[in-house]
Scaffold this active site. Structure first.
Site, PDB file in Angstrom:
ATOM      1  N   GLU A 100      -3.852   5.202   5.366  1.00  0.00           N
ATOM      2  CA  GLU A 100      -3.173   5.324   6.663  1.00  0.00           C
ATOM      3  C   GLU A 100      -4.028   4.755   7.795  1.00  0.00           C
ATOM      4  O   GLU A 100      -3.489   4.231   8.774  1.00  0.00           O
ATOM      5  CB  GLU A 100      -2.816   6.785   6.944  1.00  0.00           C
ATOM      6  CG  GLU A 100      -1.873   7.412   5.932  1.00  0.00           C
ATOM      7  CD  GLU A 100      -0.574   6.634   5.755  1.00  0.00           C
ATOM      8  OE1 GLU A 100      -0.141   5.956   6.708  1.00  0.00           O
ATOM      9  OE2 GLU A 100       0.010   6.699   4.649  1.00  0.00           O
TER      10      GLU A 100
ATOM     11  N   HIS B  18      -3.201   1.079   8.276  1.00  0.00           N
ATOM     12  CA  HIS B  18      -2.019   0.870   9.120  1.00  0.00           C
ATOM     13  C   HIS B  18      -2.355   1.137  10.590  1.00  0.00           C
ATOM     14  O   HIS B  18      -1.999   0.353  11.480  1.00  0.00           O
ATOM     15  CB  HIS B  18      -0.890   1.818   8.691  1.00  0.00           C
ATOM     16  CG  HIS B  18      -0.351   1.568   7.323  1.00  0.00           C
ATOM     17  ND1 HIS B  18       0.026   0.324   6.868  1.00  0.00           N
ATOM     18  CD2 HIS B  18      -0.103   2.423   6.284  1.00  0.00           C
ATOM     19  CE1 HIS B  18       0.481   0.414   5.634  1.00  0.00           C
ATOM     20  NE2 HIS B  18       0.401   1.681   5.253  1.00  0.00           N
TER      21      HIS B  18
END
Length: 361
Positions: free
Chosen positions: A20, A23
């Site tokens: 994550e 991203h």
């Protein structure tokens, strides 16, 4: 049991964070607003808002997500924030943000392997421990206790190097430089073709000379540059093996019963922790590669599904219709749920089988 739970929480927490964060970092660097950064799904357990981003830990620890500003056409975005909206970005920026998650998992694996090789890994020496009767090695006069220094002038420092050269010889005669009782001598040997099993249990032709390794090992350490290169090679090799395994599973060569879920991961994580921190780091790198590969599958709801839609947009110049995307994501969610049920079933049957086997002893 406690070790298993703690180790799997650390394992999944690190890998989800890395994914994550990929991203998150690329979205921020490209000027896209990030509203939420969550480790886990479902209800929020704890969280804190810093600037426009809320950082959270959620109830279900089997994934995570980054909520981007204007991530879908239905999100309300203020006029002054439209330039920072995800849907308003060029399709190449969208692709870069989506790919960043799996890419960070690959990079994590490379760095983890590099650390392992810098700390040092045990490797078998080229000392010969056994000779098969009637084998090419025995015919050539090779003895147990000999140490192979080179093959056809190519230096060999570990047993895996020796085995690779012989396996890829194609049956061509080889010149082995041996060290025996402190003296060097050359021996010529011609490998023979034998039937062997590969990692998938398939029968393959392989070239052997009929020698076995001794139990002698040494700790091999590499400098940071060499370790990074070796880590990259290791990551590529495992990625390739993972993809081939998936193809073999589709072909029916590898049984899908070998798939495991959170229970198996917890058991394996606990076992690797007990063997030492480097074993745990290796397992973490292995799982990071698998997570990256899985996420790149063209299944809607995964990164690969989003990537597929953006590639279509890049080729056609038009966004995929929102209704089609929503329907595809529903199908993708159903596929993932079915997969989770299947791997949970495998985990339970695996445990049931162990208990049954123990009961019959």
């Amino acid at each position: 049991m406690g070790v298993n739970i703690i180790s799997v929480v650390i394992l999944l927490g690190v890998l989800i964070f890395v994914h994550e964060f990929g991203h998150f970092l690329l979205a921020k660097s490209l000027g896209v607003g990030v509203l939420k950064f969550s480790l886990g799904f479902g209800p929020k357990l704890i969280g804190r808002k810093v600037g426009e981003t809320e950082y959270m830990i959620s109830l279900v620890p089997l994934g995570g997500y980054v909520k981007l500003l204007g991530e879908s056409d239905t999100d309300d975005v203020l006029p002054q924030d439209e330039r920072r909206s995800f849907v308003k970005q060029h399709v190449l920026k969208k692709i870069a943000i989506v790919v960043a998650g799996p890419l960070f998992n690959f990079l994590f694996a490379i760095l983890a392997f590099a650390v392992i090789f810098m700390v040092g890994v045990p490797s078998l020496t080229t000392d010969i421990g056994s000779i098969q009767p009637g084998s090419p090695a025995e015919v050539a006069g090779i003895r147990a206790g000999d140490s192979v220094q080179s093959i056809d002038g190519r230096s060999v420092g570990r047993w895996s190097d020796l085995a690779e050269i012989i396996t890829k010889s194609g049956g061509q005669e080889l010149t082995l430089k041996l060290k025996r009782d402190g003296t060097l001598q050359d021996v010529r040997v011609k490998p023979e073709s034998v039937k062997a099993k590969n990692v998938f249990g398939e029968d393959v032709d392989s070239w052997k000379i009929g020698v076995g390794a001794s139990s002698n090992t040494f700790i091999e350490r590499q400098n940071p540059i060499r370790a990074l290169w070796t880590g990259t090679e290791q990551t590529w090799a495992i990625t390739e093996l993972t993809l081939i395994s998936i193809v073999k599973m589709v072909q029916g060569i590898v049984s899908p019963d070998s798939l495991g879920g959170p229970i198996l991961i917890a058991q394996m994580a606990g076992a690797h922790v007990k063997k030492g921190i480097m074993n745990f780091v290796f397992f973490m790198a292995l799982l990071s590669i698998n997570l990256a590969v899985l996420n790149l599958f063209p299944i809607p709801i995964l990164d690969g599904g989003h990537l597929m839609f953006f590639l279509i947009e890049l080729v056609t110049g038009k966004e995929v219709n929102i209704k089609w995307r929503e329907r595809a994501q529903q199908v993708g969610f159903f596929i993932l749920v079915m997969l989770m049920i299947f791997v949970f079933y495998n985990d339970i049957m695996r445990i049931f089988g162990v208990y049954c086997a123990a009961a019959w002893r």
